[in-house]
Design a protein around this motif. Structure first.
Motif, PDB file in Angstrom:
ATOM      1  N   CYS A   3       0.874  -1.178   0.000  1.00 34.36           N
ATOM      2  CA  CYS A   3       0.000   0.000   0.000  1.00 34.36           C
ATOM      3  C   CYS A   3       0.900   1.214   0.000  1.00 34.36           C
ATOM      4  CB  CYS A   3      -0.921  -0.017   1.222  1.00 34.36           C
ATOM      5  SG  CYS A   3      -1.883   1.487   1.459  1.00 34.36           S
ATOM      6  N   VAL A   4       1.361   1.614  -1.174  1.00 27.52           N
ATOM      7  CA  VAL A   4       2.280   2.742  -1.293  1.00 27.52           C
ATOM      8  C   VAL A   4       1.550   4.025  -0.884  1.00 27.52           C
ATOM      9  CG1 VAL A   4       3.705   4.107  -2.850  1.00 27.52           C
ATOM     10  CG2 VAL A   4       3.627   1.614  -3.088  1.00 27.52           C
ATOM     11  N   THR A  15       5.933   2.106  -8.967  1.00 25.56           N
ATOM     12  CA  THR A  15       7.216   1.838  -9.635  1.00 25.56           C
ATOM     13  C   THR A  15       8.262   1.452  -8.603  1.00 25.56           C
ATOM     14  OG1 THR A  15       8.085   4.093  -9.433  1.00 25.56           O
ATOM     15  CG2 THR A  15       6.632   3.632 -11.328  1.00 25.56           C
ATOM     16  N   ALA A  16       9.432   1.073  -9.066  1.00 28.56           N
ATOM     17  CA  ALA A  16      10.533   0.701  -8.172  1.00 28.56           C
ATOM     18  C   ALA A  16      10.934   1.858  -7.268  1.00 28.56           C
ATOM     19  CB  ALA A  16      11.731   0.219  -8.984  1.00 28.56           C
ATOM     20  N   GLU A  17      10.739   3.101  -7.732  1.00 23.79           N
ATOM     21  CA  GLU A  17      11.100   4.276  -6.937  1.00 23.79           C
ATOM     22  C   GLU A  17      10.297   4.356  -5.645  1.00 23.79           C
ATOM     23  OE1 GLU A  17      13.696   6.157  -7.799  1.00 23.79           O
ATOM     24  OE2 GLU A  17      13.881   4.685  -9.409  1.00 23.79           O
ATOM     25  N   ASP A  18       9.115   3.751  -5.619  1.00 26.92           N
ATOM     26  CA  ASP A  18       8.293   3.759  -4.412  1.00 26.92           C
ATOM     27  C   ASP A  18       8.855   2.847  -3.330  1.00 26.92           C
ATOM     28  OD1 ASP A  18       6.215   5.512  -5.363  1.00 26.92           O
ATOM     29  OD2 ASP A  18       5.529   3.859  -6.637  1.00 26.92           O
ATOM     30  N   PHE A  19       9.816   2.005  -3.693  1.00 29.61           N
ATOM     31  CA  PHE A  19      10.370   1.038  -2.754  1.00 29.61           C
ATOM     32  C   PHE A  19      11.874   1.206  -2.551  1.00 29.61           C
ATOM     33  CE2 PHE A  19       6.585  -0.809  -4.600  1.00 29.61           C
ATOM     34  CZ  PHE A  19       5.906  -1.292  -3.482  1.00 29.61           C
ATOM     35  N   SER A  20      12.431   2.330  -2.963  1.00 27.01           N
ATOM     36  CA  SER A  20      13.886   2.472  -2.899  1.00 27.01           C
ATOM     37  C   SER A  20      14.309   3.825  -2.341  1.00 27.01           C
ATOM     38  CB  SER A  20      14.506   2.274  -4.287  1.00 27.01           C
ATOM     39  OG  SER A  20      14.081   3.304  -5.170  1.00 27.01           O
ATOM     40  N   PRO A  51       7.803   5.454   0.512  1.00 23.37           N
ATOM     41  CA  PRO A  51       6.355   5.304   0.685  1.00 23.37           C
ATOM     42  C   PRO A  51       5.876   3.865   0.601  1.00 23.37           C
ATOM     43  CG  PRO A  51       6.868   6.460  -1.367  1.00 23.37           C
ATOM     44  CD  PRO A  51       8.134   6.378  -0.589  1.00 23.37           C
ATOM     45  N   GLY A  52       6.663   3.000  -0.053  1.00 23.92           N
ATOM     46  CA  GLY A  52       6.300   1.595  -0.141  1.00 23.92           C
ATOM     47  C   GLY A  52       6.352   0.865   1.186  1.00 23.92           C
ATOM     48  N   LEU A  53       6.939   1.483   2.215  1.00 22.22           N
ATOM     49  CA  LEU A  53       6.966   0.871   3.536  1.00 22.22           C
ATOM     50  C   LEU A  53       5.610   0.912   4.228  1.00 22.22           C
ATOM     51  CD1 LEU A  53      10.354   2.154   5.046  1.00 22.22           C
ATOM     52  CD2 LEU A  53       9.781  -0.183   4.377  1.00 22.22           C
TER      53      LEU A  53
END
Length: 223
Positions: free
Chosen positions: A32-33, A56-61, A88-90
Motif C-alpha cells: 500500500c504505497v 514503480t521501483a522508486e516507491d520502494f527504494s 512510501p512503499g513501507l
C-alpha cells in the motif's frame, strides 16, 4: 451452572478478540504505497494507497545511505532514518531502517520508540549501549564491530561512542513510523514548558536549575 461457566468463557474470549483487534491490522494486499493526494489513490485496508498499476521501483527504494550523516551538532551523532516518509512503499509493512554515525564520544541520547523494537548492528568503532527495564534494571554492554544488540519496544535506551575513532551502526526497527521521544528534550524542552515546580520535585533539583535547563536549546540528531 455449566451455562454460567460457558457464558463467562465466551465473555473472556470476546474480550481477548477485542484487545487483539486494537492493534494495526495486517495488510490485506501485497503493498500500500502511501500518497498524500487522495484523488489519485485507492482506499484499501483503512489507508489511501497509490493505485498498484502506477507503482514503480522508486516507491520502494532510497539512495544515499552510504553517505555519513552530519555529526556537527552538540551530541556528536546523526541518525539517518529511512521510514515511510522516505520510502512510501513501507506503508503497512511495519519496518524501518536507520544509519547512525558517531564522532569520538558522540552520543545518541536516552530516548524511546513507543512503537518499535530496535535491533542494532555495529559496523565500525566501539559503542557503550544500554536500556532500562520497567522495573528499573539497567541492561548494558560494550559493542565491537559485528556485534548486535536489541532494544525492546518502549524502553529508554542510548548509544555512546567510547572509542577514539568514528563509529557507525545500522538499526532495523519494527514499525514504519516508530516514533521518537528524546528524554531530556521532552522533559526540559517541551512546548509549552512543564511547570518548573513539577520538575524540581520530580528530579529533586533546585527550581533555578530547572529553569536554566528549560531555557536551553535541546538539539535533535535525527534526519
Amino acid at each position: 451452572m455449566k451455562g454460567v461457566h460457558f457464558h463467562a468463557a465466551f465473555v473472556l474470549l470476546a474480550l481477548a478478540f477485542t484487545f487483539a483487534s486494537a492493534f494495526d491490522p495486517s495488510p490485506l494486499q501485497d503493498f500500500c504505497v502511501a500518497i498524500n493526494d487522495t484523488k489519485t489513490g485507492v482506499f484499501v485496508n483503512g489507508k489511501f494507497c497509490k493505485d498498484p498499476k502506477l507503482v514503480t521501483a522508486e516507491d520502494f527504494s532510497f539512495s544515499g545511505l552510504n553517505k555519513p550523516g552530519n555529526t556537527s551538532n552538540q551530541l556528536g551523532s546523526k541518525v539517518t532514518l529511512i521510514n515511510v516518509q522516505k520510502i512510501p512503499g513501507l506503508n503497512t509493512l511495519g519496518i524501518s531502517l536507520a544509519r547512525v554515525d558517531y564522532v569520538p564520544y558522540g552520543l545518541n541520547p536516552p530516548h524511546i520508540h513507543p512503537r518499535a523494537t530496535e535491533i542494532l548492528t555495529l559496523v565500525q568503532g566501539t559503542l557503550y549501549v544500554g536500556f532500562v527495564t520497567s522495573d528499573n534494571r539497567f541492561i548494558t554492554k560494550v559493542l565491537y564491530p559485528g556485534d548486535v544488540f536489541v532494544f525492546p519496544i518502549g524502553l529508554i535506551h542510548f548509544q555512546f561512542n567510547i572509542g577514539n575513532t568514528n563509529a557507525l551502526a545500522f538499526s532495523g526497527l519494527s514499525s514504519q513510523n516508530l516514533g521518537l521521544i528524546s528524554i531530556a528534550k521532552a522533559v526540559f524542552g517541551s512546548d509549552p514548558a512543564i511547570n518548573p515546580d513539577v520538575l524540581a520535585k520530580a528530579f529533586q533539583l533546585d527550581k533555578y536549575i530547572v529553569k536554566q535547563l528549560q531555557s536551553r536549546s535541546w538539539p535533535s540528531n535525527v534526519e
